[in-house]
Motif scaffolding. Structure first.
Motif, PDB file in Angstrom:
ATOM      1  N   GLU A   1     -13.564 -24.765 -52.480  1.00 43.54           N
ATOM      2  CA  GLU A   1     -12.388 -25.204 -53.239  1.00 43.54           C
ATOM      3  C   GLU A   1     -11.164 -25.175 -52.333  1.00 43.54           C
ATOM      4  O   GLU A   1     -10.902 -24.177 -51.648  1.00 43.54           O
ATOM      5  N   VAL A   2     -10.409 -26.263 -52.306  1.00 46.09           N
ATOM      6  CA  VAL A   2      -9.259 -26.390 -51.419  1.00 46.09           C
ATOM      7  C   VAL A   2      -8.175 -25.403 -51.830  1.00 46.09           C
ATOM      8  O   VAL A   2      -7.784 -25.342 -53.001  1.00 46.09           O
ATOM      9  N   PHE A   3      -7.703 -24.615 -50.867  1.00 43.07           N
ATOM     10  CA  PHE A   3      -6.648 -23.635 -51.147  1.00 43.07           C
ATOM     11  C   PHE A   3      -5.419 -24.325 -51.735  1.00 43.07           C
ATOM     12  O   PHE A   3      -4.942 -25.339 -51.226  1.00 43.07           O
ATOM     13  N   GLY A   4      -4.912 -23.761 -52.829  1.00 45.73           N
ATOM     14  CA  GLY A   4      -3.708 -24.279 -53.455  1.00 45.73           C
ATOM     15  C   GLY A   4      -3.923 -25.472 -54.348  1.00 45.73           C
ATOM     16  O   GLY A   4      -2.963 -25.976 -54.942  1.00 45.73           O
ATOM     17  N   HIS A   5      -5.167 -25.938 -54.474  1.00 41.44           N
ATOM     18  CA  HIS A   5      -5.454 -27.124 -55.269  1.00 41.44           C
ATOM     19  C   HIS A   5      -6.690 -26.886 -56.135  1.00 41.44           C
ATOM     20  O   HIS A   5      -7.796 -27.330 -55.795  1.00 41.44           O
ATOM     21  N   PRO A   6      -6.522 -26.162 -57.230  1.00 39.97           N
ATOM     22  CA  PRO A   6      -7.672 -25.854 -58.081  1.00 39.97           C
ATOM     23  C   PRO A   6      -8.342 -27.129 -58.585  1.00 39.97           C
ATOM     24  O   PRO A   6      -7.683 -28.089 -58.979  1.00 39.97           O
ATOM     25  N   GLY A   7      -9.650 -27.122 -58.522  1.00 40.52           N
ATOM     26  CA  GLY A   7     -10.405 -28.279 -58.990  1.00 40.52           C
ATOM     27  C   GLY A   7     -10.673 -29.317 -57.922  1.00 40.52           C
ATOM     28  O   GLY A   7     -11.348 -30.306 -58.189  1.00 40.52           O
ATOM     29  N   LEU A   8     -10.173 -29.121 -56.699  1.00 40.12           N
ATOM     30  CA  LEU A   8     -10.436 -30.036 -55.591  1.00 40.12           C
ATOM     31  C   LEU A   8     -11.394 -29.348 -54.613  1.00 40.12           C
ATOM     32  O   LEU A   8     -11.104 -28.246 -54.139  1.00 40.12           O
TER      33      LEU A   8
ATOM     34  N   THR B   1     -14.071 -37.942 -45.315  1.00 43.08           N
ATOM     35  CA  THR B   1     -13.421 -36.904 -46.109  1.00 43.08           C
ATOM     36  C   THR B   1     -12.156 -36.412 -45.424  1.00 43.08           C
ATOM     37  O   THR B   1     -11.095 -36.281 -46.054  1.00 43.08           O
ATOM     38  N   VAL B   2     -12.239 -36.142 -44.122  1.00 44.41           N
ATOM     39  CA  VAL B   2     -11.051 -35.677 -43.406  1.00 44.41           C
ATOM     40  C   VAL B   2      -9.984 -36.772 -43.370  1.00 44.41           C
ATOM     41  O   VAL B   2      -8.787 -36.496 -43.532  1.00 44.41           O
ATOM     42  N   SER B   3     -10.392 -38.027 -43.179  1.00 44.00           N
ATOM     43  CA  SER B   3      -9.426 -39.131 -43.212  1.00 44.00           C
ATOM     44  C   SER B   3      -8.709 -39.184 -44.551  1.00 44.00           C
ATOM     45  O   SER B   3      -7.482 -39.367 -44.608  1.00 44.00           O
ATOM     46  N   LEU B   4      -9.456 -39.043 -45.635  1.00 46.11           N
ATOM     47  CA  LEU B   4      -8.850 -39.067 -46.968  1.00 46.11           C
ATOM     48  C   LEU B   4      -7.811 -37.961 -47.115  1.00 46.11           C
ATOM     49  O   LEU B   4      -6.706 -38.193 -47.619  1.00 46.11           O
ATOM     50  N   LEU B   5      -8.158 -36.752 -46.684  1.00 47.17           N
ATOM     51  CA  LEU B   5      -7.228 -35.637 -46.825  1.00 47.17           C
ATOM     52  C   LEU B   5      -5.995 -35.834 -45.948  1.00 47.17           C
ATOM     53  O   LEU B   5      -4.866 -35.568 -46.387  1.00 47.17           O
ATOM     54  N   LEU B   6      -6.190 -36.302 -44.731  1.00 46.27           N
ATOM     55  CA  LEU B   6      -5.044 -36.515 -43.847  1.00 46.27           C
ATOM     56  C   LEU B   6      -4.133 -37.623 -44.372  1.00 46.27           C
ATOM     57  O   LEU B   6      -2.896 -37.501 -44.336  1.00 46.27           O
ATOM     58  N   ARG B   7      -4.738 -38.703 -44.857  1.00 44.12           N
ATOM     59  CA  ARG B   7      -3.921 -39.802 -45.384  1.00 44.12           C
ATOM     60  C   ARG B   7      -3.229 -39.416 -46.683  1.00 44.12           C
ATOM     61  O   ARG B   7      -2.220 -40.026 -47.055  1.00 44.12           O
ATOM     62  N   SER B   8      -3.785 -38.432 -47.387  1.00 45.53           N
ATOM     63  CA  SER B   8      -3.261 -38.062 -48.709  1.00 45.53           C
ATOM     64  C   SER B   8      -2.408 -36.805 -48.667  1.00 45.53           C
ATOM     65  O   SER B   8      -2.079 -36.248 -49.716  1.00 45.53           O
ATOM     66  N   ARG B   9      -2.013 -36.349 -47.489  1.00 45.50           N
ATOM     67  CA  ARG B   9      -1.296 -35.075 -47.386  1.00 45.50           C
ATOM     68  C   ARG B   9       0.001 -35.061 -48.186  1.00 45.50           C
ATOM     69  O   ARG B   9       0.373 -34.044 -48.773  1.00 45.50           O
ATOM     70  N   ARG B  10       0.702 -36.185 -48.226  1.00 45.93           N
ATOM     71  CA  ARG B  10       1.956 -36.217 -48.991  1.00 45.93           C
ATOM     72  C   ARG B  10       1.710 -35.989 -50.468  1.00 45.93           C
ATOM     73  O   ARG B  10       2.588 -35.486 -51.171  1.00 45.93           O
ATOM     74  N   ASN B  11       0.538 -36.370 -50.925  1.00 41.57           N
ATOM     75  CA  ASN B  11       0.213 -36.235 -52.342  1.00 41.57           C
ATOM     76  C   ASN B  11      -0.618 -34.995 -52.636  1.00 41.57           C
ATOM     77  O   ASN B  11      -1.075 -34.791 -53.761  1.00 41.57           O
ATOM     78  N   LEU B  12      -0.840 -34.172 -51.595  1.00 46.56           N
ATOM     79  CA  LEU B  12      -1.528 -32.887 -51.761  1.00 46.56           C
ATOM     80  C   LEU B  12      -0.668 -31.825 -51.090  1.00 46.56           C
ATOM     81  O   LEU B  12      -1.041 -31.241 -50.070  1.00 46.56           O
ATOM     82  N   PRO B  13       0.533 -31.560 -51.618  1.00 45.12           N
ATOM     83  CA  PRO B  13       1.481 -30.661 -50.945  1.00 45.12           C
ATOM     84  C   PRO B  13       0.899 -29.266 -50.768  1.00 45.12           C
ATOM     85  O   PRO B  13       0.172 -28.755 -51.620  1.00 45.12           O
ATOM     86  N   GLY B  14       1.234 -28.664 -49.638  1.00 47.15           N
ATOM     87  CA  GLY B  14       0.757 -27.318 -49.382  1.00 47.15           C
ATOM     88  C   GLY B  14      -0.635 -27.261 -48.807  1.00 47.15           C
ATOM     89  O   GLY B  14      -1.229 -26.186 -48.716  1.00 47.15           O
TER      90      GLY B  14
END
Length: 798
Positions: free
Chosen positions: A556-563, A330-343
């Motif tokens: 729920e991830v801050f700044g990303h409703p529904g994630l 899960t952490v790998s996914l979020l770190l690799r996807s940071r450009r596509n999850l701004p903020g």
């Protein structure tokens, strides 16, 4: 890779462990269309590896063509084993379901190396969800008091050792079926009655045979693992469970919702598993239904949607996305996807811990002059648990608490250990070979070899009197997970803040060995400074705001409703006991809130475009003296630690008040010790003034509102004043929550705090940015701050 046509569903769940399975069931039961993506295969009873050839391929490494159950990770200071399969960690865990101790839900507990541990949820809030998970997993203690189970020597030994040490050994709740149905008498190896929600594998289960194979996967189906419970129930409610589907990236969509990119592995054995349904049963894919392009059909009940060719990148979009792929993934996914999850919060990767895991051994236990039997291969893996008190329990100086549990293992392991045990095993083999040689040259050889073979095999005393011990506890969540060279890396080390906690649990394990008349040994890697963990936690922690957590208190991830994050990554610190039950309860609580706030209809998530802001954060700690009252005749120690966050660096620098958010704690005897900051702000050089203003709202021990109002004044003069002015803060404490700098409030006292040289060095290491152009943002902030100092001191000197 080419991208296939995307399908869209209400909810995608990534991973099928304790968080993902609970989420899939709760949302499907509420009428949501749920697709669960699990990278591993399904394991019906009888499907777990046992032979050497099977075990040799029972590991997860797709690059090597391995798609097995055990996923082994190795970092610089520790090694870790997690699971890959339908049911996640429940397939290989020891089935212990203990609740996190009520006092261990800490709030703003300081950590040895700086920062603090904070749980934004308490035991009272979690207890109803603990109840729900236990209702599904049906845990019971090991039936040591029943006939056929009393002969479990290690359980009696653990109780005796605990009593001698002034502690208590409990029989923890185990998610294992010892009886064929609830209320029946326990008996090993009996066929189990079919109970709701049924068995998605379509294979009859049997009660526990006491074989010690829990950690290899239960081939009898006696473990109430997630595939037999939550996932079976989720499927009955229409959840689409897709095995062999590995998620590679996620991204926020401009219109709202999320896209999930995944590949499908052609895993042998995921097809052809029978699954019952309302029509009397159907099968998960046809083993002959290989597509012409070399792909395979989904290793799950057939669904409509895009074709899934192995090796091709596919995409599915959703209104709601639940990440539950296990802490590392899960952490790998979020770190690799940071450009596509701004903020994304700058706390991503933080609060990592190993839950204090440690493995050690009692060797050759004795009772007086006689060997003391342990029989570790009889029973489930864990039968007993001894709790180590914590200073939070009201035991001064106790430190951080933990648990020590016995650890059984399969009978065939005893053969391996006995055969490898030297020098006794070598000398027995040498005597056997010498005897056979003498027989060959003897004129009257002895035709009977029974005695010789008995001596060769030995008496099994070493394994029969030895016992592994498992420890876990409240280690310090001061590690960080990050990407390094394209791979996940961790800064956590046992030599950091957790050293004292590990030493406490090792001391207890050594004492247990001593009371049982045995020797003590740590696992072999310990002496190389390495830890073994099966409970990695943190990296995407829940918190009260983005400065301290990636997710809000409901996941729920801050700044990303529904994630949402619903696995061990969301934990802001160690659980102490085995974490499975707490992870599942937090996921259940998440779903309750989610379903209350958002109706179970497609596209329930509000559409939005995510701003591409860059945030900046740093932490400072100051200490000094506080004088309560008006006369200042008496002073006392005073300290505070703040994490200062500018959520949008550009806005922070462009706006005239230059205001940033401040979170942390204030420590003062007058106000009840360490008190959390409820709302805080720091203003740097507001409207061009050479002043740094601090305003912190907090409460005393009686919940009376108070305000800390502090300032650092840069007085124009020689550069020699630079150090004093920037590290010295004067402050007042006001009655009530005063909101404006000029607001009124009765003064309760005054004080001065200083930033020491060591604290300044630590502050400089805490600067972080998140979002696009982090280096440029940090540079711009540095120029702004340095420019004000230059204007104040250097120019004035001219």
């Amino acid at each position: 890779m080419t991208e296939s046509h995307a399908e869209h569903v209400a909810t995608v769940v990534v991973g099928s462990g304790f968080g993902g399975s609970v989420a899939a069931y709760r949302l499907a039961a509420a009428g949501q269309r749920v697709v669960l993506l699990e990278r591993g295969r399904a394991y019906p009873p009888g499907g777990f590896a046992r032979s050497p050839a099977e075990l040799g391929r029972a590991f997860w490494d797709p690059r090597a063509g391995l798609h097995g159950l055990f996923d082994v990770w190795s970092f610089r200071a520790f090694d870790s084993v997690v699971a890959s399969g339908l049911g996640g960690g429940s397939l290989i865990y020891s089935s212990v379901l203990l609740r996190k101790d009520e006092r261990w839900f800490v709030d703003e507990q300081p950590l040895p190396g700086g920062g603090f541990e904070a749980w934004p949820v308490g035991r009272a809030e979690l207890d109803p969800h603990y109840d729900e998970v236990e209702r599904m997993l049906r845990p019971v203690p090991y039936p040591l008091d029943r006939p056929g189970y009393r002969d479990t020597p290690r359980a009696h030994a653990m109780r005796e050792a605990a009593e001698r040490l002034g502690l208590t050994a409990q029989r923890p709740p185990l998610a294992i079926s010892f009886a064929p149905e609830p209320g029946a008498e326990p008996e090993p190896g009996l066929p189990m009655a079919d109970t709701d929600p049924g068995n998605l594998h379509g294979v009859r289960r049997r009660t526990c045979r006491l074989c010690g194979e829990c950690n290899l996967g239960c081939n009898d189906g006696a473990k109430n693992s997630l595939d037999h419970t939550y996932l079976s129930a989720a499927r009955r409610h229409g959840a689409d469970l897709r095995t062999g589907h590995e998620v590679r990236a996620v991204r926020a969509l401009a219109r709202g919702g999320y896209a999930v990119d995944y590949v499908v592995h052609g895993i042998d054995g995921i097809d052809g598993i029978p699954v019952p349904d309302g029509d009397g049963g159907r099968e998960w894919g046809d083993p002959d239904a290989r597509r012409e392009d070399g792909g395979v059909t989904s290793g799950s009940p057939r669904t409509s949607g895009s074709p899934r060719a192995s090796g091709t990148l596919h995409t599915i979009s959703c209104d709601r996305l639940v990440l539950a792929a296990g802490t590392y993934n899960t952490v790998s996914l979020l770190l690799r996807s940071r450009r596509n999850l701004p903020g994304l919060s700058p706390a991503i990767g933080s609060r990592f811990s190993t839950n204090g895991d440690h493995l050690a051994f009692v060797l050759r236990a004795r009772r007086g002059d006689e060997p003391r039997p342990m029989r570790p291969s009889r029973g489930p893996v864990i039968t007993s648990s001894v709790r180590l008190p914590d200073e939070l329990d009201g035991v001064p100086g106790a430190g951080r608490g933990g648990y020590v549990q016995d650890a059984g293992y399969p009978g065939f392991v005893e053969w391996l250990v006995e055969g490898a045990h030297a020098p006794q095993g070598v000398s027995r083999a040498a005597r056997f070979l010498a005897g056979r040689l003498l027989d060959r040259i003897s004129l009257t050889p002895d035709p009977s070899l029974s005695g010789a073979f008995a001596e060769l095999l030995g008496d099994g005393v070493f394994t029969g009197t030895s016992l592994p011990l498992l420890a876990m506890g409240r280690d310090v969540p001061d590690g960080e997970l990050r990407m390094r060279g394209g791979r996940l890396d961790s800064t956590w080390t046992v030599k950091g803040g957790s050293a004292a906690q590990f030493e406490r649990t090792r001391t207890l394990m050594r004492q247990i060995a001593g009371t049982l008349g045995g020797g003590y040994a740590d696992h072999p890697l310990w002496h190389r400074g390495r830890v073994l963990t099966v409970h990695p936690l943190g990296g995407a922690p829940v918190g009260r705001h983005p400065g301290t957590g990636v997710c809000d208190p409901y996941g729920e991830v801050f700044g990303h409703p529904g994630l949402y994050v619903a696995d061990g990554a969301a934990l802001p610190g160690p659980v102490g006991p085995n974490p499975a039950l707490t992870i599942a309860a937090l996921a259940d609580r998440m779903c309750t809130r989610l379903l209350e706030d958002r109706p179970a209809t497609p596209r329930a998530v509000a559409h939005r475009t995510y701003p591409r802001h860059t945030s900046l954060q740093f932490t400072e700690e100051l200490r000094g003296r506080y004088a309560p009252g008006a006369d200042g005749s008496r002073t006392e120690p005073f300290a505070f630690r703040l994490t200062v966050t500018a959520d949008d660096v550009d806005a922070f620098l462009d706006e005239p008040d230059h205001e940033a958010r401040a979170d942390g704690w204030i420590d003062s005897p007058s106000f009840g010790g360490r008190r959390p900051v409820l709302h805080g702000s720091v203003r740097l050089f507001e409207d061009g003034h050479r002043t740094m203003r601090y305003r912190l709202h907090f409460t005393d021990a009686d919940d009376h509102p108070l305000t800390f109002a502090g300032r650092k004044d840069l007085v124009p003069g020689t550069p020699a004043r630079l150090w004093t002015d920037t590290t010295r803060l004067t402050f007042r404490v006001l009655d009530g929550h005063v909101h404006e700098p000029g607001g009124t409030g009765a003064g309760l006292g005054t004080g001065t705090a200083h930033l020491g040289a060591t604290d300044l060095a630590r502050l400089l290491t805490t600067f972080r940015t998140t979002g696009p152009h982090g280096t440029a943002a940090l540079t711009r902030f540095g120029r702004f701050f340095a420019g004000e100092l230059w204007n104040t001191y250097a120019l004035r000197r001219r």
